[in-house]
Design an enzyme around this catalytic site. Structure first.
Site, mmCIF file in Angstrom:
data_model
loop_
_atom_site.group_PDB
_atom_site.id
_atom_site.type_symbol
_atom_site.label_atom_id
_atom_site.label_comp_id
_atom_site.label_asym_id
_atom_site.label_seq_id
_atom_site.Cartn_x
_atom_site.Cartn_y
_atom_site.Cartn_z
ATOM 1 N N ALA A 158 0.747 -1.295 -0.046
ATOM 2 C CA ALA A 158 -0.081 0.087 0.088
ATOM 3 C C ALA A 158 1.147 1.262 0.085
ATOM 4 C CB ALA A 158 -0.732 -0.149 1.115
ATOM 5 N N LYS A 159 0.456 2.217 -0.620
ATOM 6 C CA LYS A 159 1.249 3.611 -0.953
ATOM 7 C C LYS A 159 0.702 4.493 0.439
ATOM 8 C CE LYS A 159 3.123 6.103 -4.648
ATOM 9 N NZ LYS A 159 4.436 6.270 -4.457
ATOM 10 N N ILE A 160 1.207 4.138 1.456
ATOM 11 C CA ILE A 160 0.773 4.781 2.744
ATOM 12 C C ILE A 160 1.880 5.862 2.969
ATOM 13 C CG2 ILE A 160 0.665 4.559 5.319
ATOM 14 C CD1 ILE A 160 -0.079 1.524 4.689
ATOM 15 N N TYR A 164 6.888 6.393 4.193
ATOM 16 C CA TYR A 164 7.774 7.044 3.402
ATOM 17 C C TYR A 164 8.906 7.385 4.316
ATOM 18 C CZ TYR A 164 6.233 5.632 -0.994
ATOM 19 O OH TYR A 164 5.582 4.775 -2.034
#
Ligand code: PMP
Length: 308
Positions: A158-160, A164
């Protein structure tokens, strides 16, 4: 500092970019409770058109990221695409751009907030973007001392936004030591990916990339590269890669929406192959750059064309 295109989508409407502000207490700001997407649109000066690359796939992953963290959004993929295209028409970019949809916990409550009954807010903004990493120079990379987040700690597919910090730590270490980019290993020591890119190597004519079950983001560029490679009959494998295979690879490259395809010249000081762009990387780069601009008939379904 980046400059942004003048209009954004914010709090349910198209607004000037300077209006897109949230309070310091915002949950997403405090805890990284947001998910995002990154989409490229390529400008053709002669035809005065934009080619938006795989917008449906990007929004599908965006909604999947929300599903993984168990959060709702009051927009579906069709609406998100419609809003994005409307915003593009309003912004009328005359250059290649990057589109950043961001769904976030707008709540100002104190604790980390992924409440089921409250939808995330959504914002979409855009900026001109050239090369994120050098494409032609051959990037110099190091294997990071930081491990890639594992799927059961922070879902790696998932691009949470909060995840990052992992990329930022790896990138900081790499750039402070004079490298262009970091390569992260999984907790069990296998190759995962770059700080914001998937990774491919070539060994004995076979294109190899870690499987999506090795804590990688399920990259849309990765998927595109695999498809292109298969279509031009390059044998392709998705399998676990050892760290030391990196050193003896004939070719290696990073790929992602930001970086596009950047060939790797060095890993941990070892020269990869002959230290030049390899023939398979070159073929894939050429086909990829042509496809994203809508110039390959076969891949036109990947491109949404907008007149600006
Ligand atoms: N891995 C990470 C961690 C990323 O942030 C990105 C960029 N979105 C990628 C891989 C590449 O994914 P995509 O090709 O979908 O941009």
């Amino acid at each position: 500092m980046n400059t942004y295109l003048p209009f954004v989508f914010f709090q349910g409407e198209i607004a000037p970019v300077h209006k897109a502000k949230v309070p310091i207490m915002t949950n997403a700001l405090q805890y990284g409770t947001g998910v995002f997407a990154g989409i490229r649109a390529y400008y053709n000066k002669d035809k005065k058109i934009l080619s938006v690359f795989r917008i449906e796939d990007h929004y599908q992953r965006f909604l999947q990221s929300l599903k993984i963290i168990g959060v709702n959004l009051s927009y579906n993929d069709k609406e998100l695409i419609r809003i994005t295209l409307e915003l593009l028409k309003k912004n009328k970019p005359k250059t290649d751009i990057y589109i950043r949809p961001f769904a976030y916990a707008g709540s100002t409550n104190l604790s980390p907030n992924l409440e089921r009954d409250k939808d995330f807010d959504i914002a979409i903004y855009m900026l001109p973007l050239g090369e994120y990493l050098p494409i032609n120079k051959g990037v110099s990379t190091m294997v990071s001392s930081w491990r890639r987040i594992s799927d059961n700690a922070i879902p790696s597919r998932a691009k949470i936004s909060g995840s990052y910090i992992n990329s930022a730590l790896a990138r900081k270490e790499a750039t402070e030591r004079g490298f262009d980019e970091a390569i992260l290993l999984t907790e069990d020591g296998h190759v995962a990916e770059g700080s914001a890119e998937n990774l491919f190597i070539v060994r004995n004519g076979i294109l190899i990339t870690p499987p999506v079950t090795d804590d990688t983001l399920e990259g849309i560029t990765r998927r595109s590269v695999i498809q292109l490679a298969q279509d031009i009959k390059i044998p392709t494998e998705s399998r676990t890669i050892d760290r030391t295979e990196l050193y003896i690879a004939d070719e290696a490259f990073l790929c992602g929406t930001g970086v596009q395809i950047a060939w790797i010249a060095k890993i941990d000081g070892r020269t990869i192959g002959k230290g030049k762009r390899g023939p398979i990387t070159k073929k894939l780069q050429e086909l990829f750059f042509s496809a994203v601009r809508g110039n390959e008939k076969k891949y036109q379904s990947w491109c949404t064309i907008i007149k600006t």
